[in-house]
Design a protein around this motif. Sequence first.
Motif, PDB file in Angstrom:
ATOM      1  N   ILE A 142       0.777  -1.273  -0.068  1.00 37.06           N
ATOM      2  CA  ILE A 142      -0.005  -0.021  -0.155  1.00 37.06           C
ATOM      3  C   ILE A 142       0.813   1.293   0.130  1.00 37.06           C
ATOM      4  O   ILE A 142       1.961   1.276   0.373  1.00 37.06           O
ATOM      5  N   ALA A 143       0.199   2.479  -0.523  1.00 40.17           N
ATOM      6  CA  ALA A 143       0.706   3.802  -0.320  1.00 40.17           C
ATOM      7  C   ALA A 143      -0.286   4.678  -0.173  1.00 40.17           C
ATOM      8  O   ALA A 143      -1.165   4.592  -0.924  1.00 40.17           O
ATOM      9  N   ILE A 144       0.115   5.730   0.735  1.00 41.60           N
ATOM     10  CA  ILE A 144      -0.691   6.724   1.275  1.00 41.60           C
ATOM     11  C   ILE A 144      -0.845   7.651   0.066  1.00 41.60           C
ATOM     12  O   ILE A 144       0.262   8.113  -0.391  1.00 41.60           O
ATOM     13  N   PHE A 152      -3.437   0.496  -3.347  1.00 45.68           N
ATOM     14  CA  PHE A 152      -2.779  -0.838  -3.079  1.00 45.68           C
ATOM     15  C   PHE A 152      -2.462  -1.605  -4.417  1.00 45.68           C
ATOM     16  O   PHE A 152      -3.119  -1.444  -5.532  1.00 45.68           O
ATOM     17  N   LYS A 153      -1.815  -2.628  -4.159  1.00 45.37           N
ATOM     18  CA  LYS A 153      -1.450  -3.410  -5.379  1.00 45.37           C
ATOM     19  C   LYS A 153      -1.237  -5.024  -4.740  1.00 45.37           C
ATOM     20  O   LYS A 153      -0.558  -5.170  -3.851  1.00 45.37           O
ATOM     21  N   PHE A 154      -2.029  -6.026  -5.137  1.00 43.41           N
ATOM     22  CA  PHE A 154      -1.999  -7.423  -4.646  1.00 43.41           C
ATOM     23  C   PHE A 154      -0.562  -7.855  -4.945  1.00 43.41           C
ATOM     24  O   PHE A 154      -0.110  -7.824  -6.154  1.00 43.41           O
ATOM     25  N   THR A 155      -0.019  -8.543  -4.140  1.00 41.15           N
ATOM     26  CA  THR A 155       1.467  -9.210  -4.374  1.00 41.15           C
ATOM     27  C   THR A 155       1.410 -10.673  -4.311  1.00 41.15           C
ATOM     28  O   THR A 155       2.288 -11.464  -4.893  1.00 41.15           O
ATOM     29  N   SER A 156       0.657 -11.361  -3.455  1.00 43.27           N
ATOM     30  CA  SER A 156       0.179 -12.697  -3.278  1.00 43.27           C
ATOM     31  C   SER A 156      -0.941 -13.203  -2.925  1.00 43.27           C
ATOM     32  O   SER A 156      -1.533 -12.216  -2.053  1.00 43.27           O
ATOM     33  N   ALA A 157      -1.195 -14.494  -2.997  1.00 45.14           N
ATOM     34  CA  ALA A 157      -2.371 -15.036  -2.389  1.00 45.14           C
ATOM     35  C   ALA A 157      -2.279 -16.455  -1.961  1.00 45.14           C
ATOM     36  O   ALA A 157      -1.393 -17.161  -2.950  1.00 45.14           O
ATOM     37  N   SER A 163      -1.100 -28.812   6.777  1.00 45.80           N
ATOM     38  CA  SER A 163       0.170 -29.290   6.421  1.00 45.80           C
ATOM     39  C   SER A 163       0.383 -29.224   5.112  1.00 45.80           C
ATOM     40  O   SER A 163       1.332 -29.954   4.242  1.00 45.80           O
ATOM     41  N   TRP A 164      -0.379 -28.129   4.502  1.00 40.33           N
ATOM     42  CA  TRP A 164      -0.200 -27.834   2.903  1.00 40.33           C
ATOM     43  C   TRP A 164      -0.681 -26.392   2.632  1.00 40.33           C
ATOM     44  O   TRP A 164      -1.010 -25.810   3.466  1.00 40.33           O
ATOM     45  N   GLU A 165      -0.081 -26.067   1.354  1.00 40.10           N
ATOM     46  CA  GLU A 165      -0.257 -24.649   1.117  1.00 40.10           C
ATOM     47  C   GLU A 165      -0.570 -24.698  -0.419  1.00 40.10           C
ATOM     48  O   GLU A 165       0.211 -25.261  -1.327  1.00 40.10           O
ATOM     49  N   ILE A 166      -1.436 -23.808  -0.815  1.00 39.91           N
ATOM     50  CA  ILE A 166      -1.584 -23.612  -2.172  1.00 39.91           C
ATOM     51  C   ILE A 166      -1.380 -22.287  -2.848  1.00 39.91           C
ATOM     52  O   ILE A 166      -2.159 -21.482  -2.330  1.00 39.91           O
ATOM     53  N   PRO A 167      -0.417 -21.681  -3.314  1.00 42.79           N
ATOM     54  CA  PRO A 167      -0.275 -20.477  -3.748  1.00 42.79           C
ATOM     55  C   PRO A 167      -1.191 -20.152  -5.070  1.00 42.79           C
ATOM     56  O   PRO A 167      -1.347 -20.972  -5.843  1.00 42.79           O
ATOM     57  N   LEU A 168      -1.888 -18.854  -4.923  1.00 43.41           N
ATOM     58  CA  LEU A 168      -2.592 -18.680  -5.963  1.00 43.41           C
ATOM     59  C   LEU A 168      -1.992 -17.314  -6.694  1.00 43.41           C
ATOM     60  O   LEU A 168      -1.447 -16.415  -6.046  1.00 43.41           O
ATOM     61  N   PRO A 169      -2.530 -17.076  -8.058  1.00 43.45           N
ATOM     62  CA  PRO A 169      -1.877 -15.783  -8.537  1.00 43.45           C
ATOM     63  C   PRO A 169      -2.550 -14.585  -8.112  1.00 43.45           C
ATOM     64  O   PRO A 169      -3.831 -14.424  -8.406  1.00 43.45           O
ATOM     65  N   PRO A 170      -1.686 -13.696  -7.786  1.00 44.24           N
ATOM     66  CA  PRO A 170      -2.578 -12.345  -7.373  1.00 44.24           C
ATOM     67  C   PRO A 170      -2.567 -11.699  -8.676  1.00 44.24           C
ATOM     68  O   PRO A 170      -2.093 -11.593  -9.677  1.00 44.24           O
ATOM     69  N   PHE A 171      -3.621 -10.519  -8.450  1.00 46.92           N
ATOM     70  CA  PHE A 171      -3.877  -9.752  -9.652  1.00 46.92           C
ATOM     71  C   PHE A 171      -4.765  -8.706  -9.071  1.00 46.92           C
ATOM     72  O   PHE A 171      -5.357  -8.689  -8.104  1.00 46.92           O
ATOM     73  N   GLY A 172      -4.537  -7.557  -9.803  1.00 45.84           N
ATOM     74  CA  GLY A 172      -5.193  -6.250  -9.457  1.00 45.84           C
ATOM     75  C   GLY A 172      -4.573  -5.318  -8.661  1.00 45.84           C
ATOM     76  O   GLY A 172      -3.582  -5.486  -7.791  1.00 45.84           O
ATOM     77  N   GLN A 173      -5.081  -4.039  -8.868  1.00 45.68           N
ATOM     78  CA  GLN A 173      -4.678  -2.949  -7.938  1.00 45.68           C
ATOM     79  C   GLN A 173      -5.874  -1.855  -7.951  1.00 45.68           C
ATOM     80  O   GLN A 173      -6.533  -2.029  -8.974  1.00 45.68           O
ATOM     81  N   GLY A 174      -5.647  -1.139  -7.038  1.00 46.21           N
ATOM     82  CA  GLY A 174      -6.726   0.130  -7.089  1.00 46.21           C
ATOM     83  C   GLY A 174      -6.558   0.921  -5.906  1.00 46.21           C
ATOM     84  O   GLY A 174      -5.383   1.184  -5.503  1.00 46.21           O
ATOM     85  N   ASP A 190     -14.453   2.022  -2.167  1.00 51.47           N
ATOM     86  CA  ASP A 190     -13.336   1.829  -3.004  1.00 51.47           C
ATOM     87  C   ASP A 190     -13.445   1.931  -4.515  1.00 51.47           C
ATOM     88  O   ASP A 190     -14.514   2.701  -5.030  1.00 51.47           O
ATOM     89  N   ILE A 191     -12.104   1.705  -5.069  1.00 52.07           N
ATOM     90  CA  ILE A 191     -12.337   2.009  -6.535  1.00 52.07           C
ATOM     91  C   ILE A 191     -13.694   1.502  -7.576  1.00 52.07           C
ATOM     92  O   ILE A 191     -13.922   1.997  -8.438  1.00 52.07           O
ATOM     93  N   ARG A 192     -13.868   0.329  -6.920  1.00 54.79           N
ATOM     94  CA  ARG A 192     -15.117  -0.074  -7.871  1.00 54.79           C
ATOM     95  C   ARG A 192     -16.507   0.299  -7.352  1.00 54.79           C
ATOM     96  O   ARG A 192     -17.692  -0.225  -7.718  1.00 54.79           O
TER      97      ARG A 192
END
Length: 207
Positions: A142-144, A152-157, A163-174, A190-192
Motif C-alpha cells: 500500500i501507499a498513502i 494498493f497492489k496485490f502481491t500474493s495469495a 500441512s499444505w499450502e496452495i499459492p494462487l496468482p494475485p492480480f489487481g490494484q486500485g 473503494d475504486i469499484r
Amino acid sequence: MATCLPFRAIPLKPHFTRPAKITCSAPTAQSQLAKQRLLNLIGDQDRGLMTQNNPTKLASIVKAIDDLADLGRDSVTTGGSLSATWRLLWTTEKEQLFIIQKASLFGTQTGDVLQVIDVGQRVLNNIITFPPDGVFFVRSDIAIASNQRVNFKFTSAVLRGKSWEIPLPPFGQGWFDTVYLDDEIRVVKDIRGDYLVVDRAPYTWKE
C-alpha cells in the motif's frame, strides 16, 4: 468524527495477540448518532448477505455511509490509527460475500473476515478464516495517496491448511477511501464503488 493520534475446516491456526490501545478524541454527538444509525442498519444483514437482494435496505445503508462521509470529509484517516486488525461487519464486495455464503459446500464455515493494515510497513492483508484452523489471505503493498485515500497492489495469495499450502496468482490494484474512522469502526468506499464497514477486532492477526 473522532481524530486519532499517533475450507470441514482447513487446518492452520493464525496467531492472535491483544492489539495496542488506540487513543482518539471524543466523536461529536452528530457523528455518534450517524454512526449508530449505520450500525443499526447493518446489524441484521449477515455481513451483507441479506442486503444483496434488498435494494431498499442497500439504499438506506449507503445513505447512512454518505452521511458519515460528509461529517468526516476534512478528517485525516490514513495515519497511524489506520493500522489495526479490522473485522468485517458489512460489505457489498461480491467476492467476499460469495466465499462467506458458499464455504459450507466445502464442508466448512466462514469465520472472521479480516483486513490487517500496517501503515508503517506499507502492507495490507485481506484474510478469510475457516475455524478452527483454516485461512485464505491476499497480501498487498500500500501507499498513502491523500488524507483519506490508500493505493494498493496485490502481491500474493495463499490458501493454507495445517500441512499444505496452495499459492494462487494475485492480480489487481486500485485504491480505497476511508471515509470514516474512529476508535471502534472504519467505513470504506473503494475504486469499484463497493462499501466496507469493519470494526477493530479484539485481537491482532498475524501469519
